[in-house]
Design an enzyme around this catalytic site. Structure first.
Site, PDB file in Angstrom:
ATOM      1  CG  HIS B 148      -1.701   1.247   1.439  1.00 57.24           C
ATOM      2  ND1 HIS B 148      -3.020   1.381   1.089  1.00 57.24           N
ATOM      3  CD2 HIS B 148      -1.342   2.434   1.982  1.00 57.24           C
ATOM      4  CE1 HIS B 148      -3.430   2.597   1.389  1.00 57.24           C
ATOM      5  NE2 HIS B 148      -2.429   3.260   1.939  1.00 57.24           N
ATOM      6  CD  GLU B 149       2.095   3.390   3.679  1.00 51.85           C
ATOM      7  OE1 GLU B 149       2.296   4.477   3.122  1.00 51.85           O
ATOM      8  OE2 GLU B 149       1.106   3.165   4.395  1.00 51.85           O
ATOM      9  CG  HIS B 152       0.304   6.250  -0.693  1.00 51.98           C
ATOM     10  ND1 HIS B 152      -0.824   6.855  -1.176  1.00 51.98           N
ATOM     11  CD2 HIS B 152      -0.051   5.695   0.480  1.00 51.98           C
ATOM     12  CE1 HIS B 152      -1.829   6.656  -0.325  1.00 51.98           C
ATOM     13  NE2 HIS B 152      -1.376   5.953   0.695  1.00 51.98           N
ATOM     14  CD  GLU B 226      -4.659   6.740   2.133  1.00 46.96           C
ATOM     15  OE1 GLU B 226      -4.388   5.553   2.360  1.00 46.96           O
ATOM     16  OE2 GLU B 226      -3.796   7.632   2.098  1.00 46.96           O
TER      17      GLU B 226
END
Lengths: 184, 295
Positions: B148-149, B152, B226
């Site tokens: 997930h990070e 980004h 997100e």
């Protein structure tokens, strides 16, 4: 008259940029495929480099499993001798298979499992196997992006103009699709 | 339950966040238009130039040093390769899956499960996780969080949100200048009295409302990014299971106290406090889990 000339020049420049742009796009995408292929190679090589150490550690404890150990060593040798990418991948999966067997059998030897270096190596092998899977996935993703780009219009026209051809996906041998689970 | 592919989810969230960005633009344009009607284009042009320079300057400073500021404010330390082997290995694997360069890895001391990514481009990116995340999550769950990070970073979210921040900042600066200058009687130039009053009222209303509207839109964009990072995370690991597990664990422990300052909370994996979703940088955790389960 001058305004017509100016718009013609602008149109010409735009057209030229489109031609350059598509060529560069295909080059970037094929380069990406090449790089991801190289990454698979790097990881396969790293794994095979761990094997002599691994065999050395286990040898002393697992005297009755000679055939297993020679199988692993043999698989490594044929990996090192493999000439092209396809062959490397093929013997690479044989190597993976024999390593899996080795780790499964090692479960029966408490002394092996207690050996710190063995545990380290086992973890390392499992991490590399994850990385191999990921680099294959990226390789296939890159091929998909590339193939899509040369199959849609107008990419298709440019691709045939510059002679860029479709790439084949990576074939994964059947048994590997089941992920080996190594628990610590 | 309809299953959706992550490709579809990624596409949808990208479109939605660009759509919201367009709304911010439209608000800016209508504000610009009405104020220039009231105050005259010359005067307005000055505000616009001044506002743009100020806003860009302000955001650029935080944009260029965002990683440093945030790392210092949470007292993060560098994660050494030897000490944090699993952490490094997982990130290396995910970088191979995404074709990104390996970011610098950091750890912050906190018992809560959380993580954040920063950096203006993939080359200078950082990822930081809490010690709580390293201890409490399984390998697969940690991988989901890291994915997930990394998403980004791959989606250039810091850059995207900075652009949004510039526009939102610009709108609030313009509104402020206009509201203040009203006291000095700007705009009594060349229009008939009656018309002018109506325009002034509209401009006044816009100047008051639009900063609030775009602030809410900014939050909505953040929430869309997100969701986007969630679906891109699934693209990299090809399974939502890890991230779902991690989010569920976070949900369970979310009743406990928080020490992460508000100012940097938008960066984190989950919002570090509770309140209404409209005012949040992060979507509701239950909705995120639900969406992930469909992929």
């Amino acid at each position: 008259m001058t305004s017509l000339l100016i718009s013609l020049i602008i149109a010409g420049v735009l057209l030229l940029l489109t031609f350059f742009g598509y060529y560069n796009k295909f080059i970037v995408l094929t380069q990406r495929i090449k790089n991801s292929k190289a990454q698979i190679n790097v990881q396969l090589k790293k794994r095979s480099d761990l094997i002599p150490n691994l065999v050395n550690i286990v040898k002393g404890y697992m005297k009755h499993e000679k055939s297993l150990l020679t199988e692993v060593t043999k698989a490594r040798t044929s990996f090192l001798n493999a000439k092209n990418f396809e062959e490397k991948v093929k013997v690479g999966s044989e190597l993976q298979h024999s390593l899996k067997n080795l780790f499964a059998v090692a479960e029966n030897y408490p002394e092996v499992k207690a050996n710190q270096s063995f545990v380290e190596l086992q973890r390392e092998v499992s991490a590399i196997e994850d990385k191999i899977a990921y680099s294959r996935q990226y390789y296939n993703d890159s091929i998909m992006t590339y193939n899509n780009s040369i199959e849609v219009i107008p990419g298709k026209w440019f691709a045939s103009l510059y002679h860029f051809k479709k790439e084949n996906y990576f074939e994964i041998p059947e048994e590997e699709k089941i992920n080996p689970v190594i628990e610590f | 339950m309809n299953r959706t592919s992550f490709y579809e989810e990624i596409r949808r969230n990208k479109i939605k966040s660009y759509f919201l960005l367009v709304i911010v633009f439209l608000v800016l344009l209508s504000l610009v238009y009405t104020i220039s009607l009231v105050a005259g284009p010359d005067y307005f042009f000055m505000i616009l130039i001044f506002g743009t320079i100020f806003s860009i300057f302000y955001v650029l400073i935080s944009y260029n040093s965002s990683s440093k500021i945030v790392l210092a404010s949470v007292k993060a330390i560098k994660a050494e390769q030897e000490q944090f082997k699993t952490y490094h290995n997982l990130v290396e694997g995910l970088c191979l899956a995404s074709g990104l360069e390996k970011p610098k890895l950091y750890v912050m001391k906190d018992t809560q499960i959380n993580a954040f990514a920063s950096g203006k481009n993939p080359k200078e990116a950082i990822i930081c996780v809490t010690t709580g995340a390293l201890e409490k999550l399984t390998k697969q769950e940690l991988e989901g969080v890291l994915s997930h990070e990394l998403s980004h970073i791959a989606n250039y979210d810091i850059r995207f949100m900075s652009l949004v921040a510039v526009l939102v900042g610009l709108i609030s600066i313009i509104s402020q200048i206009f509201l203040r200058s009203l006291f000095f009687g700007v705009g009594s130039s060349n229009r008939s009295e009656k018309n002018n009053v109506i325009y002034i009222l509209i401009a006044l209303a816009l100047a008051i409302i639009s900063p609030l509207i775009v602030a809410l839109v900014q939050l909505a964009i953040s929430r869309k990014r997100e969701y986007l990072a969630d679906s891109s995370a699934v693209k990299f690991v090809r399974s939502p299971t890890g991230l779902i597990g991690a989010l569920q664990k976070i949900k369970q422990e979310s009743k406990t106290n928080v020490r992460i300052p508000d100012a940097i909370s938008p960066l984190f994996l989950v919002k570090p406090y509770n309140s209404k979703e409209l005012f949040q940088t992060h979507p509701d955790i239950n909705k995120r889990i639900e969406l992930l389960k469909k992929m």
